[in-house]
Design an enzyme around this catalytic site. Sequence first.
Site, PDB file in Angstrom:
ATOM      1  N   ASP A 381       0.823  -1.217   0.000  1.00 40.30           N
ATOM      2  CA  ASP A 381       0.000   0.000   0.000  1.00 40.30           C
ATOM      3  C   ASP A 381       0.856   1.265   0.000  1.00 40.30           C
ATOM      4  O   ASP A 381       1.990   1.274   0.475  1.00 40.30           O
ATOM      5  CB  ASP A 381      -0.908   0.014   1.240  1.00 40.30           C
ATOM      6  CG  ASP A 381      -0.109  -0.096   2.539  1.00 40.30           C
ATOM      7  OD1 ASP A 381       0.831  -0.909   2.586  1.00 40.30           O
ATOM      8  OD2 ASP A 381      -0.405   0.645   3.494  1.00 40.30           O
ATOM      9  N   GLU A 382       0.300   2.309  -0.528  1.00 36.12           N
ATOM     10  CA  GLU A 382       0.802   3.676  -0.358  1.00 36.12           C
ATOM     11  C   GLU A 382       2.290   3.858  -0.659  1.00 36.12           C
ATOM     12  O   GLU A 382       2.969   4.597   0.038  1.00 36.12           O
ATOM     13  CB  GLU A 382       0.490   4.160   1.064  1.00 36.12           C
ATOM     14  CG  GLU A 382      -0.999   4.209   1.334  1.00 36.12           C
ATOM     15  CD  GLU A 382      -1.343   4.497   2.808  1.00 36.12           C
ATOM     16  OE1 GLU A 382      -2.352   5.167   3.029  1.00 36.12           O
ATOM     17  OE2 GLU A 382      -0.626   4.027   3.699  1.00 36.12           O
TER      18      GLU A 382
END
Length: 589
Positions: A381-382
């Site tokens: 993620d991210e």
Amino acid sequence: MPTNPAAPETEPEPSDTRPTSPSSDVPAVSLPAVALPGVPAPAAALARVAAGRAAGALTGPAPVRLGDVVPAPEQVLPDPAGDFTLSADAVLQVSASGRDVAEQLAGWLRPATGFPLPVADTAEGGPLTLTLSPADAAVPSGAVAAAASGPVDHARLGEEGYRLDVTAGGVRITAVTPTGLFHGAQTLRQLLPAPIESPTVIAARWAVPGGTIVDRPRFAYRGAMLDVARHFFPVEDVLRVVDHLARYKLNHLHLHLTDDQGWRIAVDSWPRLAEVGGATEVGGGAGGWFTRDDYRRIVAYAARRHVTVVPEIDLPGHTNAALVAYPELAPGKVAPPPYTGTEVGFSFVDPADERTYAFVADVVGEVAALTPGPWLHLGGDEAFKVPADSYRAFVERAQRLVGATGKTVVGWHQLAPAEHADGRVLQWWGTNGDDPETADAVRRGARLILSPGNHAYLDMKYAPDTPIGNDWAGLIDVRRAYEWDPATHVRGVPAEAVLGVEAPLWTESVTTIAEVEFMLFPRLPAVAELGWSPRETHDWPRFRSRLAAQGPRWTTAGITFHPSPEIPWPPTTPTQIPTQPTPHTTPTP
Ligand code: TNX
């Protein structure tokens, strides 16, 4: 040797019924051992007096109704003539491979009842009988079939299902596997009056409502995630969370082990990851990390409770703590300062350096070797600073490295654009239920775990005045946690591709086990019900009244919870339910 703040203790053998710590769900009572196995003569005598008094004073129907179970069972057929009352001389009968479940059940019931509840090795007898028998489990009772809202194939209780029969003469739990027996035992625990959660002997009529329950899960994967990276939580806290999951038939604990603020798992081949990277946390506290033995203790404790641990090593972003420990992994080869804030998306391991892949192979190799379960979560993620092409190439290599360990890749749904890997599972945490890349990955073979940020994120505040938590995905009260359907939530993802549900708890603002519980309860049981119960049972008014009955249990067990105003908590409970949202307060039993 690093000094870990969470020094491990030895998990008690199944035959040792004495609790070892207040964080076990077997409450801490100290009873000197005499006469009967696990129970002292004075306590047994006291219990007999108490039971006699209680039985004399209280008659009438069992206080809990057969359907008052969370998560809602698939089929419930009450028989008011079949109430059973547990007595001081009860024996648990069990066939060999169910013995450990019987020991755990006895361990839950002994402290409050004070009854010896010895476990005997035989398949017949009673009044409490646990039977592992494919044949028995497969036999439908006409009455139960009639109670069903639709036809159910009883031959398919499967890996986790159970059947519970309560008659005036006793209780029988039947299942095909020890896991099914364990879930049945948790149901029986909820069918006893709330004072069964007391850590000390009390007077009560230990009545169980008569009838039959036939039950099995809707989804195979039912989980919760604990972020031990933003704030570190020691082994005892994690074990307590495992107990909470097991109560509500959740079968996976996802541990978010690494992030910018801390690296929480010892890796022998890269020792500075834990020694240096583990020494920080949000807010500047001391952090901490799990030694290999700590981690082994967690997975073993979870396994005994039929919970599989899913370790997450978050890559290529969320890696500041690793870069502090090993600057060679950083794109500029310069160590960043340690990070104790709560921003995301700024760090990443260098996808252009071969050394990074040696690091990934070593780490996932060691973590896989310590992990009995089939999953290894790669995060993903991210990683905002990594260009899409390099991100994708990195993920594809990392997926292959996980595959080489024999584990199946799990990752946040940002992994979607990468090529499919055998068995790959994506974890959806979006808030709009619409993502063509995720739907496409599913078409290419991925399955999905549902953790929608605006329904299942237990770090979101309940209400504007919730003293801790985030609100980027909105406020999540109990109704919002309950009112969605995992099978239809993401556009273009068919129900068959949904492996299950997970409720993540991120801990940027969560610092103690009481605060963990405050965020979990009462929302965790709502998500657990979405994962376990057939859709036909989905009904908010009924759910909130069933959930209300859990409140006195938590109070009695010393579990902190948010007294959500949507829930009709019983006015009189063994102790007071807190009226203020005070996450630091654990109600006294
Ligand atoms: C998003 S959800 C994150 C986490 C934060 C969380 C806070 C996800 C995969 N990433 O890094 O802790 O929001 O709610």
